[in-house]
Design a protein around this motif. Structure first.
Motif: not given
Length: 900
Positions: A822, A825, A829, A832, A834-836, A876, A879, A885
């Motif tokens: 986090a 990042i 990017e 998905t 990785k973002w979660r 981000t 996303f 989100w």
């Protein structure tokens, strides 16, 4: 003859000087002993007592030592007869030593003894006797050196000393001396049939009131163990020898200069030593006093300078001949030797000089291979060289100095010339034979051929290959000759020499290797089987495509006694993955010669490959019993303990480890706690000698964690990071181990008094407050200065929270967040998942701020949390359509409301 006179004569033989308190007139046996003490060997061996011992006949077609002596004479067992035989046995050994170690050249030869006792012309000659002696002196499959001068003398000594003696007390001591000399003429050391440790105990009690002989006994026993590479046992005996003689010594520092142009004095290593023995040697007893002082060559108690080995000057334009020390009284020092001036110490008793040289050998054997070893040895050698007392001792000291100087640019020239001078002096008569033999058994003086071999190896190290080759050819050390030809890129010539030797096309100096038909009625000369087997092994090394065939030929030639043949064959099979065949060969090899740790090691590795864990454990245990500095074996032994499902009956004093990964036990195998502790101790022992091996430290970390030794786990993790962090970064840390260490600390009450009450007044070193300081030091001194990892920072924060250091703990969590997915990042990017995962990390850090932020006075944790969420969402935005989100939006709104 009074038994007391016999005992005094025995003591005289041990010392090498006659005791004048033995009353005159002397009996024939005592007179023989007195001749032996004055090194009149010819008179002893041609005496009326010696001649009847030997039984030689013209009917003896093939010579054999077993039937050499007259059984009728040997049956006589009076004290007089026993002493006569005993003296002859010792003189045979002394003659062999004179001919091959100390010089000067012998004036008597073994063949003369037999020839003078024969009733007619003998059917065999001197070469036959020598060849038979060399063959019989082979031991444990290891051949004796075939060019040793008059080896029959050593064989005579062995046979005579093995007879029954009922009236003498020191027979076992002379067996020790014979065994030590015998080992020195073999290619490799072999196990002895005598248990000298127990056999010599009565002698230690017998001479308890005689410090000179007691010191010699422990020293000679230690030197035998030195030859067998049993360094720890040797060390113990050397120290015991020093205690017996009352020698006081101390390796310390003193101000001094080492170069001619040095202005400022620096601390230099110096050995302070003082003797308390009174010298009773015949050539020194008139003027000696333990308080006397003299300089080299200036004392009436020492031999004349002309009788000592030549000491070559350094003649360097920078280095001083010896360190110039400044003496200053060390006020307040508790040392017993503080009164000694380092530059003008009193002379030492010759026996104490022998002990110092042996202790110097032990420094070499038990220290790691680093620069300090030479610096530690130099003071021992310099202390002996400064006051020469005996020809052989001074030769040994000069030889050790030559070895130490061989690796330094400014001293390598003197080193080589000094070695050559020592070799040249051997056959000369510049000193009495008795003086040379006086302390021979108390020093590890090499034989003539060993010194020449060392000179050849010195030439090789300097790149003078042809000069080395000439020496090796003269010494008929064919294995080294072949290596020289390999260095000269003439490998085929080396192979040709070995084949010529095997096929009889090449003659040697003392043994004609004839394999053709005999040209006379006499039987053809038989080559020593052990040496012939060695040649077949050497040919196998040179011709890999026929190696197995040659090794098997060596095995059959030696009548299945060649340990080298089976060692080589086992290594050949192991290298080709034929582990079962390798095990069979190596088991035969170690039965023949169990003293070579390399054979045990390869055997252990082969057993590992076929999963014979118990056999592998036994092999690696033998490895470390022979060489306790073998870290690789300690590591492998630890691995075997973890493979065994049941506890072993052996102790964990033997193990090894090169640093290979530990074998992980099968899931169904229950490793006992006892075996875990054995593995732990094995690795701990191995790390003493392999301290820089990070793989072994990693293994030690895993095993100590499993054994509950968390203090050691902490130390091991720190060593792994120190050695690998610069190369691999944060992956150097086993984060699971780190978390378990922190858990072990934080599960105890944070209040130290409460924790101590719960543990009945004792703080356990492997948990809670007993472990806290070690773990905290691991973080602050080792991990955090070198590494940045989210998990490391979180573990550190948990430790700080446990101690109530809220602000520092929050800072550590924030540092961990910045290292996380986090925190790192970037915009754009597209992963998905990785973002979660990053969203979860954002929620976690906000929860930490919400829970602990209020505990820090004046800390604006809400602002900090909103800033973290806002920055993450700004990076981000791609996303926004994801369900997670909304969680970020809600989190941001909650923080805003909390602030209101």
């Amino acid at each position: 003859m009074v038994s007391q006179d016999i005992f005094l004569a025995e003591k005289s033989l041990l010392r090498g000087s006659w005791d004048d308190t033995i009353p005159e007139p002397l009996s024939p046996a005592l007179h023989l002993a007195k001749l032996a003490c004055s090194s009149q060997f010819r008179e002893v061996l041609t005496s009326a007592q010696a001649r009847p011992l030997f039984r030689t006949s013209s009917h003896d077609v093939q010579f054999s030592f077993n039937g050499l002596f007259n059984n009728q004479v040997l049956a006589e067992c009076s004290a007089e007869d026993e002493l006569s035989r005993f003296v002859i046995a010792t003189v045979c050994l002394q003659a062999f030593v004179q001919g091959n170690w100390t010089g000067p050249d012998l004036d008597v030869h073994s063949f003369e003894l037999l020839k003078s006792n024969s009733d007619s012309t003998l059917q065999w000659d001197e070469k036959t006797i020598t060849a038979e002696a060399v063959a019989e002196l082979a031991l444990g499959g290891e051949p004796a050196y075939h060019l040793a001068e008059d080896p029959a003398f050593l064989r005579f000594s062995q046979l005579l000393i093995s007879l029954r003696y009922e009236h003498l007390s020191t027979v076992e001591w002379w067996k020790l001396r014979i065994a030590t000399v015998h080992l020195c003429i073999l290619d490799e050391p072999v196990a002895l049939q005598y248990d000298f440790k127990n056999l010599l105990k009565p002698l230690a009690q017998l001479f308890a009131d005689d410090p000179d002989l007691l010191g010699r006994l422990y020293l000679e026993k230690g030197l035998l163990e030195h030859h067998l590479s049993q360094d720890q046992l040797a060390s113990d005996d050397f120290v015991q020898a020093a205690r017996s003689t009352g020698l006081k010594y101390e390796l310390t520092g003193a101000l001094g200069k080492r170069t001619k142009f040095q202005i400022t004095e620096h601390s230099q290593l110096v050995l302070l030593a003082e003797s308390h023995l009174v010298d009773k040697c015949q050539d020194m007893q008139d003027a000696h006093s333990k308080h006397s002082t003299f300089h080299v060559g200036q004392s009436s108690t020492t031999p004349n300078v002309q009788t000592l080995p030549q000491t070559l000057p350094l003649n360097d334009d920078t280095l001083l001949e010896q360190t110039a020390f400044t003496f200053s009284h060390r006020e307040g020092s508790r040392s017993q030797l503080r009164h000694l001036d380092p530059s003008a110490q009193p002379p030492l008793h010759p026996l104490d000089q022998c002990i110092l040289l042996s202790l110097c050998l032990n420094v070499r054997n038990t220290s790691p291979s680093h620069g300090l070893t030479t610096e530690q040895m130099n003071p021992y050698v310099s202390r002996v060289i400064s006051h020469p007392r005996n020809w052989s001792i001074h030769s040994m000291a000069l030889l050790l100095r030559s070895r130490l100087e061989s690796s330094r640019t400014r001293t390598v020239e003197r080193s080589t010339l000094q070695l050559q001078a020592l070799i040249d002096q051997m056959p000369t008569s510049d000193s009495k034979t008795a003086e040379r033999l006086l302390y021979f058994y108390s020093i590890p003086l090499p034989s003539k051929w060993e010194m020449e071999k060392e000179l050849a190896e010195r030439y090789l190290s300097l790149g003078v290959v042809k000069s080395a080759l000439q020496i090796f050819e003269r010494l008929e050390m064919w294995e080294d000759v072949v290596k020289c030809y390999g260095t000269l890129e003439q490998r085929e010539k080396g192979i040709g020499i070995v084949r010529d030797l095997l096929e009889g096309r090449k003659e040697e100096a003392n043994a004609v290797l004839s394999r053709g038909k005999a040209s006379s009625s006499r039987q053809k000369l038989v080559q020593d089987a052990a040496r012939e087997a060695k040649f077949w092994c050497l040919l196998g090394d040179l011709e890999p495509h026929n190696a197995a065939e040659h090794y098997l030929k060596a095995w059959s030639t030696s009548k299945e006694t060649s340990g080298r043949a089976m060692r080589s064959l086992g290594g050949y099979y192991f290298a080709r993955g034929k582990y079962e065949e390798a095990i069979v060969s190596l088991e035969k090899a170690v039965r023949i010669n169990p003293l070579l740790s390399r054979s045990w090691f390869i055997l252990g590795c082969a057993c590992m490959r076929v999963e014979r864990w118990e056999n592998a454990r036994s092999a690696f245990s033998r490895c470390v019993a022979l060489d306790e500095e073998d870290g690789e074996s300690w590591n492998n032994l630890a691995s075997m303990y973890l493979r065994l499902g049941e506890p072993s009956q052996t102790t964990a004093n033997n193990v090894e480890g090169k640093g290979s990964p530990l074998a992980i036990p099968d899931e169904n195998t229950m490793v006992s706690f006892e075996n875990k502790m054995l593995a732990f101790r094995a690795l701990k022992q191995g790390l003493k000698h392999n301290y820089e091996n990070w793989r072994m430290w990693h293994n030690y970390m895993i095993v100590s964690m499993d054994a509950g030794e968390l203090q050691e786990t902490c130390r091991a993790l720190g060593r792994v990071v120190e050695q690998t962090a610069d190369k691999v970064g944060s992956i150097a840390v086993d984060e699971d181990v780190l978390d378990r260490l922190v858990n072990a600390v934080t599960r105890a009450p944070a209040n130290a008094e409460e924790a101590q009450t719960q543990s009945e007044g004792m703080l356990h070193p492997n948990e809670g407050h007993g472990l806290y300081r070690s773990v905290l030091s691991l973080f602050e001194r080792t991990l955090l200065p070198r590494l940045s990892s989210s998990r490391i920072f979180r573990a550190y924060a948990r430790l700080l929270f446990w101690q109530g250091q809220w602000e520092d703990a929050i800072k550590a969590y924030l540092d961990g967040y910045r290292c996380s997915a986090a925190g790192t990042i970037e915009k754009g990017e597209v992963d998905t998942e990785k973002w979660r995962a990053a969203v979860v990390e954002v929620e976690d850090i906000v929860d930490i701020l919400r829970n602990f932020g209020p505990r820090v006075e004046g800390y604006k944790w809400r602002l900090q949390g909103r800033s973290i969420v806002r920055i993450f969402m700004g990076r981000t935005k791609d996303f926004e359509d994801e369900p997670e989100w909304d969680r970020l939006t809600n989190l941001q709104e909650e923080l805003r409301k909390d602030e209101q």
